[in-house]
Design a protein around this motif. Structure first.
Motif, PDB file in Angstrom:
ATOM      1  N   MET A 166       0.839  -1.200   0.000  1.00 17.20           N
ATOM      2  CA  MET A 166       0.000   0.000   0.000  1.00 17.20           C
ATOM      3  C   MET A 166       0.874   1.251   0.000  1.00 17.20           C
ATOM      4  N   ARG A 167       0.516   2.206  -0.844  1.00 14.73           N
ATOM      5  CA  ARG A 167       1.201   3.489  -0.930  1.00 14.73           C
ATOM      6  C   ARG A 167       0.176   4.602  -0.691  1.00 14.73           C
ATOM      7  N   VAL A 168       0.599   5.620   0.051  1.00 19.22           N
ATOM      8  CA  VAL A 168      -0.305   6.717   0.417  1.00 19.22           C
ATOM      9  C   VAL A 168       0.357   8.049   0.122  1.00 19.22           C
ATOM     10  N   LEU A 169      -0.420   8.962  -0.419  1.00 18.64           N
ATOM     11  CA  LEU A 169       0.031  10.328  -0.692  1.00 18.64           C
ATOM     12  C   LEU A 169      -0.924  11.319  -0.033  1.00 18.64           C
ATOM     13  N   PHE A 233       3.946   7.639   1.964  1.00 19.49           N
ATOM     14  CA  PHE A 233       4.065   6.536   2.917  1.00 19.49           C
ATOM     15  C   PHE A 233       4.052   5.215   2.155  1.00 19.49           C
ATOM     16  N   ALA A 234       4.812   4.258   2.694  1.00 16.38           N
ATOM     17  CA  ALA A 234       4.811   2.890   2.179  1.00 16.38           C
ATOM     18  C   ALA A 234       4.476   1.955   3.329  1.00 16.38           C
ATOM     19  N   PHE A 235       3.455   1.127   3.123  1.00 13.90           N
ATOM     20  CA  PHE A 235       3.030   0.156   4.138  1.00 13.90           C
ATOM     21  C   PHE A 235       3.270  -1.244   3.568  1.00 13.90           C
ATOM     22  N   MET A 243       8.322   6.523   5.344  1.00 11.23           N
ATOM     23  CA  MET A 243       7.743   7.808   4.959  1.00 11.23           C
ATOM     24  C   MET A 243       8.810   8.744   4.412  1.00 11.23           C
ATOM     25  N   LEU A 244       8.348   9.680   3.581  1.00 13.58           N
ATOM     26  CA  LEU A 244       9.206  10.698   2.981  1.00 13.58           C
ATOM     27  C   LEU A 244       8.387  11.975   2.874  1.00 13.58           C
ATOM     28  N   SER A 245       8.953  13.075   3.303  1.00 12.64           N
ATOM     29  CA  SER A 245       8.214  14.341   3.298  1.00 12.64           C
ATOM     30  C   SER A 245       8.875  15.363   2.396  1.00 12.64           C
ATOM     31  N   CYS A 246       8.041  16.062   1.655  1.00 13.33           N
ATOM     32  CA  CYS A 246       8.491  17.168   0.807  1.00 13.33           C
ATOM     33  C   CYS A 246       7.827  18.448   1.315  1.00 13.33           C
ATOM     34  N   GLY A 247       8.313  18.942   2.441  1.00 14.75           N
ATOM     35  CA  GLY A 247       7.831  20.204   2.982  1.00 14.75           C
ATOM     36  C   GLY A 247       6.436  20.176   3.560  1.00 14.75           C
ATOM     37  N   HIS A 248       5.900  18.991   3.830  1.00 11.84           N
ATOM     38  CA  HIS A 248       4.518  18.901   4.298  1.00 11.84           C
ATOM     39  C   HIS A 248       4.436  18.951   5.823  1.00 11.84           C
ATOM     40  N   TYR A 282      16.202  13.061  -1.442  1.00 18.30           N
ATOM     41  CA  TYR A 282      14.948  12.444  -1.013  1.00 18.30           C
ATOM     42  C   TYR A 282      15.291  11.285  -0.077  1.00 18.30           C
ATOM     43  N   ALA A 283      15.028  11.461   1.193  1.00 21.64           N
ATOM     44  CA  ALA A 283      15.376  10.436   2.178  1.00 21.64           C
ATOM     45  C   ALA A 283      14.109   9.865   2.797  1.00 21.64           C
ATOM     46  N   GLU A 284      14.015   8.533   2.796  1.00 24.52           N
ATOM     47  CA  GLU A 284      12.874   7.889   3.439  1.00 24.52           C
ATOM     48  C   GLU A 284      13.304   7.321   4.788  1.00 24.52           C
ATOM     49  N   TYR A 285      12.356   7.266   5.724  1.00 20.02           N
ATOM     50  CA  TYR A 285      12.650   6.824   7.076  1.00 20.02           C
ATOM     51  C   TYR A 285      11.651   5.756   7.511  1.00 20.02           C
TER      52      TYR A 285
END
Length: 367
Positions: A166-169, A233-235, A243-248, A282-285
């Motif tokens: 599952m991917r979420v935006l 987000f990746a589940f 998760m990865l954020s672009c200024g949100h 772009y860094a995911e955590y």
């Protein structure tokens, strides 16, 4: 049915008040003095109630005012024929203006209703329904526009069940109106397609950045005038989310009655601003995410909502109250509470997306 009865009861009450005022003015002219307030004052009544009554009701009110005015001018005014004619003409003219104003108001109301319906359909088309078959997760999302006249804005969310998981935006496009919702629609379409091919969140973010740059090339205006904050987000792990954020706006993680803000060490700039930097990382955590945990992602329409006294909405503090509920209940409670906090006057669009990881005994089999 109840709404219809309520509207008609209100209309009857308004009409009764209008006729009461009209009769009152007429009786003053008959029993007190025809010049106080005078026959001309009767014409003010239909004009004044044009904003409250339908055209046919105003027309009847205007006709009654004209009859009363004719009686007063003929029987009680000590003026010449020409003056009486002028007074009566003013009353009739005011009645005509009232009918015209009421008809114009009704026409504009119908046009506005049609515009609202069209834009609501557009918004629903852009924000596709959340998939119902998401084994292991309970997901709910709500959108509340600040502009209740057009019902369109740049807030966006999308949930995709891809072959990678599952991917979420969740995102927020700068600006309002058709331009913002069109950009949001383009980014969500890109996300829904790329989610099936990009296993990594940095890859997804790069795709979205490339797409918004293409939008700038396709449309007029400097590139830095069109940008969007976003969080991905990746589940796809049993005990963690990525998760990865672009200024949100940082999301909140609910667990055991506590709300923790997920502020990342590296936060990429908003989508559409890559041209302003030499290099973007772009860094995911990975974040611990176990059954019973709840992830709540919102746009700044929630976090920056203010009450009439200027106080910001206490997002985390309020959210703890509903952490033990299901995803849909949390989303509903949050949107309702924000609306109450602002007195029903949002300054910006508000979107809420809630993801709750189900316990094993709640999971349904994959269809």
């Amino acid at each position: 049915m109840l709404d219809w009865l309520s509207r008609n009861r209100s209309a009857v009450g308004t009409g009764a008040a209008a006729y009461a005022i009209l009769v009152g003015l007429f009786l003053v002219g008959v029993f007190v003095d025809a010049e106080i307030p005078g026959a001309v004052a009767l014409g003010i009544v239909p004009a004044a109630f044009a904003a409250l009554c339908p055209p046919w009701a105003v027309a009847r009110l205007a006709a009654a005012a004209a009859v009363f005015a004719a009686y007063l001018t003929m029987e009680y005014e000590n003026t010449g024929t020409a003056t009486k004619a002028i007074h009566l003409g003013v009353v009739v003219g005011l009645g005509v203006v009232g009918v015209w104003a009421s008809a114009t108001r009704v026409r504009h109301s119908i046009q506005l209703g049609q515009a609202r319906s069209a834009t609501l359909i557009l918004q629903r088309t852009v924000l596709e329904p959340i998939p119902t078959d998401l084994p292991g997760y309970e997901v709910s999302a709500l959108y509340l526009p600040a502009d209740l006249e057009t019902k369109v804005g740049g807030d966006m969310f999308a949930v995709v069940r891809s072959r990678h998981g599952m991917r979420v935006l969740m995102g927020d496009v700068r600006g309002k109106g058709i331009g913002a919702v069109t950009t949001a629609a383009t980014l969500m379409a890109c996300f829904r397609e790329a989610a099936h091919y990009e296993p990594s969140l940095p890859g997804l973010a790069a795709r979205l950045e490339e797409r918004i740059a293409q939008i700038d090339e396709e449309r007029a205006g400097p590139a830095d005038e069109r940008f969007a904050t976003a969080v991905l987000f990746a589940f796809d792990e049993p005990t963690h989310l990525r998760m990865l954020s672009c200024g949100h706006t940082p999301p909140l993680h609910l667990r055991s009655g506590r709300a923790v803000e997920l502020e990342l060490p590296i936060n990429a700039p908003p989508l559409g601003t890559a041209g302003l930097y030499d290099r973007i990382e772009y860094a995911e955590y990975r974040v611990s995410y176990v059954p019973g945990d709840v992830l709540v992602v919102v746009t700044d329409g929630v976090t920056e909502a203010r009450d009439p006294a200027g106080r910001f909405y206490p997002f985390g503090e309020r959210l703890i109250r509903w952490g033990h509920h299901g995803a849909q209940r949390i989303a509903n409670e949050l949107i309702t509470d924000v609306t109450i906090h602002t007195g029903g006057r949002l300054r910006d669009d508000a979107a809420v997306l809630v993801v709750r990881k189900a316990h094993d005994d709640e999971m349904s089999p994959v269809a």
